[in-house]
Write a protein that holds these residues in place. Structure first.
Motif, mmCIF file in Angstrom:
data_model
loop_
_atom_site.group_PDB
_atom_site.id
_atom_site.type_symbol
_atom_site.label_atom_id
_atom_site.label_comp_id
_atom_site.label_asym_id
_atom_site.label_seq_id
_atom_site.Cartn_x
_atom_site.Cartn_y
_atom_site.Cartn_z
ATOM 1 N N LEU A 166 4.732 1.659 7.098
ATOM 2 C CA LEU A 166 5.845 1.369 6.202
ATOM 3 C C LEU A 166 5.720 -0.042 5.649
ATOM 4 C CD1 LEU A 166 8.644 2.773 8.489
ATOM 5 C CD2 LEU A 166 7.552 3.921 6.583
ATOM 6 N N TYR B 101 14.760 0.681 14.324
ATOM 7 C CA TYR B 101 14.008 1.724 13.627
ATOM 8 C C TYR B 101 14.085 1.470 12.132
ATOM 9 C CZ TYR B 101 12.523 6.172 11.694
ATOM 10 O OH TYR B 101 11.867 7.136 10.972
ATOM 11 N N TYR C 279 12.759 3.067 8.256
ATOM 12 C CA TYR C 279 12.200 4.214 7.530
ATOM 13 C C TYR C 279 12.310 3.950 6.037
ATOM 14 C CZ TYR C 279 11.793 8.895 5.542
ATOM 15 O OH TYR C 279 11.425 9.976 4.789
#
Length: 913
Positions: free
Chosen positions: A67, A757, A759
């Motif tokens: 990412l 986390y 994303y």
């Protein structure tokens, strides 16, 4: 090729266009590294390591859905807690990092505001939320230990402590607008930094390489119409390959909240909430003790005094102190050669604050001086000598406390490289001057004379008789002019230092490079603290701060080493620091750590270190300090006759006792042992995820304490300390003498846990979620040898009573951040666990719960083309009031842990180019 970061600017690289389809940077990295012997691997949520290519690494890397990262780590950097260059996730201690995106999305405008809700922060920090007992400064307290046990650094270097007490650094003298990131090391670090780093380190990294122009404005206001706050800042920077210059100007102004404007804090009478009546017996009508009873004055004469005549002083007090701060920060560097750079940093900060307290109370029996009202005094209609009058002199007006601080910091030096080693030589000169003025007090000497008969108080002597026995308004202007006093305090702290440190590879073994660092530091610290009451006689209604003058010279040498035992999986780290102080001697403190990576995604870490906190110059040199402390005397209970130290039942209406504090030149350092054990998980197949769990144990001995509540308890319950707790023939305390001693011990155990986390996709944009929590399993506190050990975890004991404040067993925050195109938003939840408090109600000890508290903060922002950004935010979205605390003196809640404002709206507007 791979080069040192400070040499990269001199190397020409042709322009490259790298593809990042679907938001992934893996193809770009493949393209960048395809003709080299290097590849990449994900080492954390926002960290990528460039490593040597193995036979099968290319296929593995191609499958990795990496990412976009906030930071691509090619070479290690010095992390807080070490002079060695490590990857962030290879640290042997837990570190919280608050970088620019996190700073911006919180809407916080001060460092103290930002740190207040960190899970590891608890206890008695100070801020402008602390009125009665505050001085305009702000400190941070990790693990519930005093602020002097947390070391605050700027760019990894020590800064001068505040000018009022010299105990800890004042966060209000560091402008948030100049901050690049904040690193919070939650582990002892005396082996690396020396004194004060027992609970941990807060390292504030300032902007130094900013290019362009940034203009920011902020306006906020509580929904109830107060705490109107404005902030403005301008930052500019420019440079080339050889030189760089930047400066930052900032102005911050915070409005007030008055106690009377919130339901929770409006009254000191808490009986309806299950608490006690904390209203004062010093009322405008007066408490007048006569030989045949107690009376109070009215416009129609004198009536019998009852508890309903107590005075609610909260009608005048400020709950949030209005304040302002202006700052200038300048940073520049100049390359002297390909391997040597000169730099300089200058910071100047001006802070001002003004708090309001109720009008001065007079307690003729317990205040300084002979305040007996003579039988022949002109305003005495009773014909008898009166020793006990408690009067609130409203005619003087509210007490107003003005605080000002002016701080200058200059750091300059040279840094460079020699082969693979980096070195830095820094010279620093810091200076802080703080002033305090508390007005509308009463001069005890003049009041004493004004309460006597005509033989003592007459016009020839320049005396004006003072009427403490009439109703409110009976003290005229001539009397006020005669007794009015003002207390002034002035303190200055200075620090000058010279530091040299170098780090690099010491050698090589089969497992890899042996990293090392070493350095020396010479530092001179001084304080000059004086007040108008340096003789020790405090003005009535004020605090005698006394005086302290002293200086010390410190010489230190330190070293670190990291030895790989098994390639890429096991390391042994060590550090040691030797410190020599001119006023109490020397100390050496080591640290050992072991890091084991059994799998690439899993890191186990353990460490042991000793630490120390040097007694402050005020601890060792203060004289003449006095104040009316909020304490409890067991001799006021109904069982007083059975207690060895009580001479009858003491006055039940008293909550304040005259207390004298003093320094001790024979003090020794506080010592500590720090142990930690942790695990870090960064699964490679779930590249946006990071989790850590760390156990900590801090054992502290020879704690410097001046606990007057302990002295009173031991005196009443066991008949001890009769030379320190002085009582009159009625059994009432007239004075408590509390000088500093190395007598206490503490042990704090707990667990830190965090998960993150991240994303990203083209459809949803970037989504980042995190949770950070701290569990205090135990806080074992022993006030003195032989006294019982108390577990304070999960309890609240107000600092006004000598307590450690709020020590929740759990404290946490969680939040989600989203960004897509020009839009971004953040939602954060702060949580403080429930607490227990104990107090005396109707002569019985009562324990009650302070319920848990949470707030929800929301911000939404939009980036306009050409560099404009507009944001609107709401703090405490659900308007959740702080929980009531029956034993809290300031405003019925702990302002060091909670926030009184309620729902708070703000907007920001910025321009960047």
């Amino acid at each position: 090729m791979v080069v040192q970061d400070n040499s990269a600017a001199s190397i020409y690289i042709p322009e490259l266009h790298l593809e990042t389809p679907d938001g992934s940077i893996a193809p770009a990295l493949h393209q960048l590294l395809e003709r080299t012997t290097l590849t990449f691997t994900h080492t954390g949520t926002n960290a990528i390591a460039v490593v040597a290519r193995s036979e099968d690494s290319e296929d593995e890397a191609a499958e990795s859905p990496l990412l976009p990262a906030e930071e691509v780590t090619v070479t290690g950097r010095n992390l807080t807690g070490s002079h060695l260059r490590h990857l962030k996730l290879d640290s042997y201690a837990p570190i919280d990092v608050l970088a620019q995106p996190e700073l911006e999305i919180t809407g916080a405008q001060t460092i103290a505001e930002l740190l207040k809700f960190l899970p590891a922060v608890s206890g008695n920090s100070t801020s402008t939320s602390v009125t009665n007992g505050g001085n305009g400064t702000a400190t941070v307290t990790l693990r519930g230990l005093p602020a002097s046990n947390t070391l605050v650094l700027i760019n990894g270097r020590r800064i001068v402590n505040n000018g009022f007490g010299g105990e800890a650094a004042d966060l209000n003298t560091i402008p948030l607008s100049a901050v690049d990131r904040i690193e919070v090391l939650k582990d002892g670090a005396s082996a690396v930094y020396g004194s004060d780093a027992i609970a941990g380190v807060v390292n504030i990294i300032l902007r130094r390489d900013f290019d362009g122009l940034s203009v920011n404005s902020y306006y906020g206001q509580a929904e109830r119409g107060d705490q109107q706050t404005n902030s403005y800042s301008v930052t500019w920077g420019a440079g080339d390959d050889d030189r760089h210059l930047m400066f930052s100007l900032a102005d911050y102004r915070q409005g007030e909240i008055y106690s009377r404007d919130r339901a929770l804090s409006a009254s000191a009478d808490n009986r309806a909430r299950g608490g006690t009546d904390l209203r004062s017996s010093a009322s405008p009508q007066g408490y007048i003790a006569l030989s045949d009873g107690v009376v109070t004055s009215t416009e129609n004469g004198y009536d019998t005094w009852t508890p309903e005549d107590l005075y609610n002083f909260r009608e005048y007090t400020s709950a949030l102190v209005p304040s302002e701060r202006q700052s200038l920060y300048v940073a520049g560097n100049q390359n002297l050669s390909e391997s040597v750079e000169a730099y300089a940093e200058l910071m100047a900060i001006r802070t001002r604050s003004e708090s309001t307290m109720a009008a001065t109370p007079v307690f003729t029996r317990f205040d300084n001086g002979d305040l007996t009202i003579s039988a022949d005094q002109i305003h005495n209609p009773f014909g008898e000598e009166i020793t006990d009058v408690r009067k609130r002199v409203l005619e003087l007006g509210p007490r107003v406390q003005y605080n000002s601080t002016d701080t200058w910091r200059l750091n300059t030096g040279l840094k460079g490289t020699v082969e693979d080693w980096q070195w830095e030589l820094t010279a620093a000169a810091h200076y802080t001057r703080a002033k305090e003025r508390l007005s509308n007090l009463i001069n005890p000497n003049r009041l004493s004379t004004g309460l006597k008969g005509a033989d003592v108080c007459n016009a020839d002597a320049g005396c004006v008789p003072v009427n403490l026995l009439g109703p409110s308004g009976s003290i005229d202007q001539a009397q006020l002019d005669y007794i009015r006093g003002e207390n002034r305090v002035s303190g200055a702290t200075r620090m000058a230092s010279l530091t040299y440190v170098a780090n690099g590879p010491l050698g090589h073994n089969r497992a890899g490079d042996i990293l090392a660092a070493a350095g020396v530091e010479i530092r001179r610290e001084a304080i000059d603290f004086t007040s108008t009451d340096a003789s020790g006689l405090s003005l009535i209604g004020g605090v005698a701060s006394g005086a302290a003058q002293g200086e010390r010279l410190i010489g230190e040498a330190f070293g670190e080493i990291s030895v790989p035992l098994i390639a890429k999986s096991l390391w042994l780290d060590g550090a040691v620091r030797y410190s020599d102080y001119s006023d109490f001697g020397s100390t050496a403190n080591p640290k050992m750590a072991l890091r084991w990576r059994p799998w690439p995604s899993l890191l186990l870490r353990a460490s042991y270190a000793t630490g120390f906190k040097a007694p402050t110059l005020v601890d060792m040199n203060q004289t003449g300090s006095q104040s009316q402390e909020f304490l409890f005397d067991p001799c006021t209970n109904s069982n007083a006759a059975s207690l060895p130290g009580c001479n009858g039942r003491a006055d039940q209406a008293r909550i304040q006792y005259l207390t004298e504090f003093g320094g001790n030149p024979d003090l020794q350092p506080e010592t500590s042992d720090n142990r930690s054990l942790g695990i870090v998980w960064t699964p490679g197949d779930f590249t946006g995820f990071h989790a850590s769990l760390d156990l900590f144990d801090i054992r502290q001995n020879d704690v410097i304490d001046t606990n007057p509540q302990y002295l009173i308890n031991q005196n009443a319950l066991n008949g001890l300390f009769s030379d320190r707790v002085l009582r009159d023939d009625k059994g009432d305390i007239t004075r408590v003498v509390a000088t500093r001693l190395n007598i206490g011990a503490r042990e704090v155990r707990g667990v830190d846990a965090s998960m993150r986390y991240q994303y990203q996709s083209r459809e949803l944009g970037l989504i980042r979620w995190s949770i950070n929590s701290s569990h205090m399993a135990s806080y074992l506190n022993q006030l003195a040898p032989g006294s019982p050990v108390e577990n304070l975890a999960g309890t609240f004991v107000d600092s006004a009573s000598g307590g450690a404040g709020s020590l929740p067993e759990w404290k946490a925050n969680t939040g989600i951040y989203w960004k897509r195109g020009r839009w971004e938003g953040g939602y954060t939840v702060h949580y403080v666990d429930e607490l227990e408090e104990s107090f005396t109600l109707n002569n019985e000890s009562v324990t009650r719960s302070i319920h848990s508290w949470s707030t929800h903060d929301l911000q939404l922002a939009y980036g306009v083309p050409l560099g404009f950004r507009f944001a609107i935010g709401i703090d405490n979205l659900l308007d959740n009031a702080p929980p009531f605390a029956a034993s809290a003196f300031n405003d019925n809640f702990d302002a060091r842990t909670y926030d009184l404002a309620g729902r708070y709206w703000y907007t920001t507007f910025s321009f960047n180019m």
